[in-house]
Design a protein around this motif. Structure first.
Motif, PDB file in Angstrom:
ATOM      1  N   LEU A 215       0.841  -1.185   0.000  1.00 56.74           N
ATOM      2  CA  LEU A 215       0.000   0.000   0.000  1.00 56.74           C
ATOM      3  C   LEU A 215       0.882   1.243   0.000  1.00 56.74           C
ATOM      4  O   LEU A 215       1.899   1.296   0.702  1.00 56.74           O
ATOM      5  N   VAL A 216       0.498   2.213  -0.801  1.00 59.03           N
ATOM      6  CA  VAL A 216       1.236   3.478  -0.855  1.00 59.03           C
ATOM      7  C   VAL A 216       0.898   4.288   0.400  1.00 59.03           C
ATOM      8  O   VAL A 216      -0.257   4.328   0.817  1.00 59.03           O
ATOM      9  N   ILE A 217       1.917   4.892   0.998  1.00 60.11           N
ATOM     10  CA  ILE A 217       1.661   5.737   2.178  1.00 60.11           C
ATOM     11  C   ILE A 217       1.720   7.206   1.775  1.00 60.11           C
ATOM     12  O   ILE A 217       2.716   7.662   1.226  1.00 60.11           O
ATOM     13  N   ASN A 218       0.637   7.926   2.051  1.00 57.75           N
ATOM     14  CA  ASN A 218       0.647   9.388   1.946  1.00 57.75           C
ATOM     15  C   ASN A 218       0.614   9.936   3.366  1.00 57.75           C
ATOM     16  O   ASN A 218      -0.460  10.067   3.946  1.00 57.75           O
ATOM     17  N   PRO A 219       1.784  10.225   3.917  1.00 53.43           N
ATOM     18  CA  PRO A 219       1.782  10.636   5.320  1.00 53.43           C
ATOM     19  C   PRO A 219       1.464  12.117   5.472  1.00 53.43           C
ATOM     20  O   PRO A 219       1.848  12.914   4.627  1.00 53.43           O
ATOM     21  N   SER A 220       0.738  12.474   6.520  1.00 49.98           N
ATOM     22  CA  SER A 220       0.645  13.902   6.817  1.00 49.98           C
ATOM     23  C   SER A 220       1.251  14.233   8.178  1.00 49.98           C
ATOM     24  O   SER A 220       1.581  15.383   8.435  1.00 49.98           O
ATOM     25  N   ARG A 221       1.386  13.225   9.038  1.00 47.27           N
ATOM     26  CA  ARG A 221       2.118  13.463  10.283  1.00 47.27           C
ATOM     27  C   ARG A 221       2.894  12.207  10.651  1.00 47.27           C
ATOM     28  O   ARG A 221       2.317  11.129  10.813  1.00 47.27           O
ATOM     29  N   VAL A 222       4.205  12.360  10.742  1.00 50.31           N
ATOM     30  CA  VAL A 222       5.090  11.240  11.075  1.00 50.31           C
ATOM     31  C   VAL A 222       5.893  11.631  12.301  1.00 50.31           C
ATOM     32  O   VAL A 222       6.334  12.765  12.421  1.00 50.31           O
ATOM     33  N   GLU A 223       6.027  10.696  13.208  1.00 52.26           N
ATOM     34  CA  GLU A 223       6.750  10.981  14.436  1.00 52.26           C
ATOM     35  C   GLU A 223       7.802   9.888  14.646  1.00 52.26           C
ATOM     36  O   GLU A 223       7.619   8.767  14.194  1.00 52.26           O
ATOM     37  N   VAL A 224       8.871  10.237  15.358  1.00 58.26           N
ATOM     38  CA  VAL A 224       9.843   9.211  15.721  1.00 58.26           C
ATOM     39  C   VAL A 224       9.741   8.993  17.214  1.00 58.26           C
ATOM     40  O   VAL A 224       9.794   9.940  17.993  1.00 58.26           O
ATOM     41  N   GLN A 225       9.504   7.750  17.609  1.00 59.72           N
ATOM     42  CA  GLN A 225       9.383   7.440  19.029  1.00 59.72           C
ATOM     43  C   GLN A 225      10.510   6.503  19.449  1.00 59.72           C
ATOM     44  O   GLN A 225      10.835   5.566  18.730  1.00 59.72           O
ATOM     45  N   GLU A 226      11.050   6.770  20.607  1.00 56.76           N
ATOM     46  CA  GLU A 226      12.142   5.951  21.127  1.00 56.76           C
ATOM     47  C   GLU A 226      11.611   4.560  21.507  1.00 56.76           C
ATOM     48  O   GLU A 226      10.642   4.441  22.249  1.00 56.76           O
ATOM     49  N   VAL A 227      12.227   3.522  20.944  1.00 56.50           N
ATOM     50  CA  VAL A 227      11.892   2.149  21.317  1.00 56.50           C
ATOM     51  C   VAL A 227      13.204   1.430  21.605  1.00 56.50           C
ATOM     52  O   VAL A 227      14.177   1.609  20.869  1.00 56.50           O
ATOM     53  N   ASP A 228      13.237   0.623  22.676  1.00 57.88           N
ATOM     54  CA  ASP A 228      14.470  -0.078  23.025  1.00 57.88           C
ATOM     55  C   ASP A 228      14.946  -0.950  21.865  1.00 57.88           C
ATOM     56  O   ASP A 228      14.162  -1.688  21.276  1.00 57.88           O
ATOM     57  N   PHE A 229      16.239  -0.856  21.599  1.00 54.83           N
ATOM     58  CA  PHE A 229      16.833  -1.643  20.509  1.00 54.83           C
ATOM     59  C   PHE A 229      16.954  -3.102  20.931  1.00 54.83           C
ATOM     60  O   PHE A 229      17.491  -3.420  21.985  1.00 54.83           O
ATOM     61  N   ASN A 230      16.446  -3.972  20.074  1.00 54.96           N
ATOM     62  CA  ASN A 230      16.440  -5.388  20.385  1.00 54.96           C
ATOM     63  C   ASN A 230      16.895  -6.171  19.143  1.00 54.96           C
ATOM     64  O   ASN A 230      16.074  -6.523  18.297  1.00 54.96           O
TER      65      ASN A 230
END
Ligand SMILES: C[S@@+](CC[C@H](N)C(=O)[O-])C[C@H]1O[C@@H](n2cnc3c(N)ncnc32)[C@H](O)[C@@H]1O
Lengths: 219, 125
Positions: free
Chosen positions: B23-38
């Protein structure tokens, strides 16, 4: 992660306002029975090292959140619902409990079943299981939480034929059933797909005789 | 919606759509959230991914810069690549926007981070 006490405690839903439960299924005896079944199955679940877990009909999200916490960050926990308010609530439940769950709005597991075929290690479903007229089986809203139609099985019966395609070779499926659902018929339907059924836990809650049954492939 | 979730979504629930992926993504709001690296998780989930679709999705949301064109043949990726994959799969979150069926152009809203793949009765296959 803290000791087992917090591991097994019911996920908090303190973010709920009383109005949320006008639209979203409030965790009830059936939800708690699923949590107890998962707790009882902890060793089995952990030893199979699940990578992909799916809950159909997550409602408040307590079941998938509980499972995600039991399994830790090694497992990708996705959940579905047809009720937008439920998916939204579930997302908050995951966050409040510091686990990552991934809600998707779709009918059953429709939007993910093609890509996840043969990949799902743990599948959960606490369906709308109450016996009601067929016309009450709805396509969203709070009625969809409980109205199960004929034998309380109309929604469950749509999921069953898809389980074989979805589950990984070692995959397991946990399902809530009510005595009126005629579990023998579910057992037979699943047997045709090569699954055996065991009863994990049974409880009488008010007038409801509820069980969690588990399906896995005959080896 | 994380890009890991996006990688699992198809629109072939629509009548007449055969693959409906990616599916094509047309983003209007994108956020980066901290997630523990595993790193273990990344290793286990990678075989289940369609990397081409991931790359395309990451490009559409503007987080593809460190992703290679293709994954190395070797099983051992090294920490840098694993961390990039971790970021793209789990830390980038599309909060608002829409998904578009590649075959019909049918749009599916993403709101509050949740993709809405519900169909009207007359669209169901
Ligand atoms: C009995 S409630 C269980 C909720 C939650 N899992 C729990 O145990 O508390 C059933 C849930 O299934 C959802 N549901 C009903 N029909 C569905 C369908 N066709 N596809 C996805 N979810 C559905 C309802 O919206 C409701 O949230």
């Amino acid at each position: 992660m803290a000791g087992d006490k917090s591991l097994f405690s019911t996920p908090t839903v303190r973010h709920a306002t009383s109005r949320d439960y006008d639209d979203v299924y409030e965790p009830a005896e059936d939800s708690f029975l699923m949590l107890d079944a998962l707790e009882q199955e902890l060793d089995v679940l952990r030893s199979m090292k699940p990578t992909v877990c799916v809950e159909v009909g997550c409602g408040s999200g307590v079941c998938i959140t509980f499972l995600a916490r039991l399994l830790g960050p090694q497992a990708f926990c996705l959940c579905t619902d047809i009720n937008p308010k439920a998916a939204d609530f579930a997302r908050r439940t995951g966050r409040e409990n510091n686990v990552l769950i991934h809600p998707v709005l779709c009918d059953l597991c429709g939007a993910v079943e093609y890509r996840l075929q043969g990949q799902v290690d743990v599948l959960l479903f606490n369906p709308p299981y109450v016996v009601t007229p067929s016309s009450e089986v709805s396509s969203g809203g709070i009625e969809a939480s409980w109205a199960g139609g004929v034998k309380g099985r109309e929604v469950t019966d749509r999921l069953l034929p898809r389980v074989g395609r979805l589950l990984s070779p070692r995959g397991v499926f946990y399902l809530i059933v009510l005595r009126e659902n005629v579990v023998e018929e579910i057992e037979t339907a699943m047997k045709h797909q090569g699954f055996t059924m065991t009863t994990v836990i049974t409880r009488k809650a008010g007038r409801e005789h509820l069980s969690v049954v588990k399906f896995h492939r005959v080896r | 919606m994380k890009l890991l979730t996006h990688n699992m979504l198809t629109s072939n629930i629509i009548k007449g759509v055969t693959k409906g992926f990616p599916l094509v993504i047309n983003p209007s709001r994108v956020e980066v959230q901290e997630v523990d690296f595993n790193p273990d998780f990344i290793t286990r989930v990678l075989p289940k991914l369609d990397f081409t679709a991931l790359k395309q999705a990451a490009t559409q949301v503007g987080h593809a810069d460190k992703l290679p064109e293709a994954l190395p043949e070797t099983a051992d990726f090294g920490e840098d690549l694993q961390k990039t994959l971790h970021h793209v799969l789990l830390q980038v979150e599309v909060l608002e926007g829409e998904l578009v069926c590649p075959e019909t152009g049918r749009k599916f809203p993403i709101s509050n981070g949740i993709p809405n793949m519900l169909l009207n009765e007359d669209e169901v296959s």
